[in-house]
Design a protein around this motif. Sequence first.
Motif, PDB file in Angstrom:
ATOM      1  N   VAL A  48       0.837  -1.211   0.000  1.00  0.00           N
ATOM      2  CA  VAL A  48       0.000   0.000   0.000  1.00  0.00           C
ATOM      3  C   VAL A  48       0.862   1.246   0.000  1.00  0.00           C
ATOM      4  CG1 VAL A  48      -1.598   1.347   1.413  1.00  0.00           C
ATOM      5  CG2 VAL A  48      -2.039  -1.072   1.020  1.00  0.00           C
ATOM      6  N   TYR A  79      -7.868  -1.067  -5.510  1.00  0.00           N
ATOM      7  CA  TYR A  79      -7.183  -2.073  -4.708  1.00  0.00           C
ATOM      8  C   TYR A  79      -6.577  -3.196  -5.547  1.00  0.00           C
ATOM      9  CZ  TYR A  79      -8.279  -0.214  -0.152  1.00  0.00           C
ATOM     10  OH  TYR A  79      -8.315   0.572   0.964  1.00  0.00           O
ATOM     11  N   LEU A 107      -6.439   5.661  -2.826  1.00  0.00           N
ATOM     12  CA  LEU A 107      -7.384   4.611  -2.461  1.00  0.00           C
ATOM     13  C   LEU A 107      -8.684   5.149  -1.884  1.00  0.00           C
ATOM     14  CD1 LEU A 107      -4.867   2.190  -0.754  1.00  0.00           C
ATOM     15  CD2 LEU A 107      -5.862   1.966  -3.016  1.00  0.00           C
ATOM     16  N   ILE A 119      -2.889  -3.445  -5.513  1.00  0.00           N
ATOM     17  CA  ILE A 119      -2.375  -3.905  -4.224  1.00  0.00           C
ATOM     18  C   ILE A 119      -2.507  -5.420  -4.117  1.00  0.00           C
ATOM     19  CG2 ILE A 119      -2.791  -3.819  -1.735  1.00  0.00           C
ATOM     20  CD1 ILE A 119      -3.587  -0.879  -2.190  1.00  0.00           C
TER      21      ILE A 119
END
Length: 169
Positions: free
Chosen positions: A76, A98, A86, A101
């Motif tokens: 992150v 996301y 985000l 990630i």
Amino acid sequence: MGSISQSRRVSFGSDLCCELLHRSLGKRCGVDPPVSSVDDNFQFLLHDHHPNALSFTFTTAVRLVPTMAVDAQTVVDAQRSRGLELDKGSLLKRVRNYIPILIPLLLIAIRRSLELAEALEARGFPGKEGRTSLFELRFKFVDYVLLGISLAGIVLSFWVFFHYRVPTI
């Protein structure tokens, strides 16, 4: 788990729930459980003649949760340093944000699992089923008292839930 009978699965589940409940209540009441490491916390599974692979699976899962959390935070932070936002946009946009990630996190987890499999193979896992242990874990009087208190608390909470109405605001 195909080779384990239904009664053994129920026994394993009840053993695991009782042991984890006992340990968590013991810590909350200020009584330190007699063991402290992750391996010792699941030693009772081997003592009760559960398969080594099953005991190892739970031990590894509990051990890897904090490691995966650190890896997720690292990914992150790396993506935010590259400009990934985000917290902005609609719900669908935030869910899509996301994906950058999840992909590196999945690759890290796969790499770690391959390394773990290689290390286990090098050490001859799963080994013999008739393993012995350096420490013999046995329930003491305090353990039975804490187990009784926790079961009484659960029964009391169900009784209160079904017999008393909780006021709403």
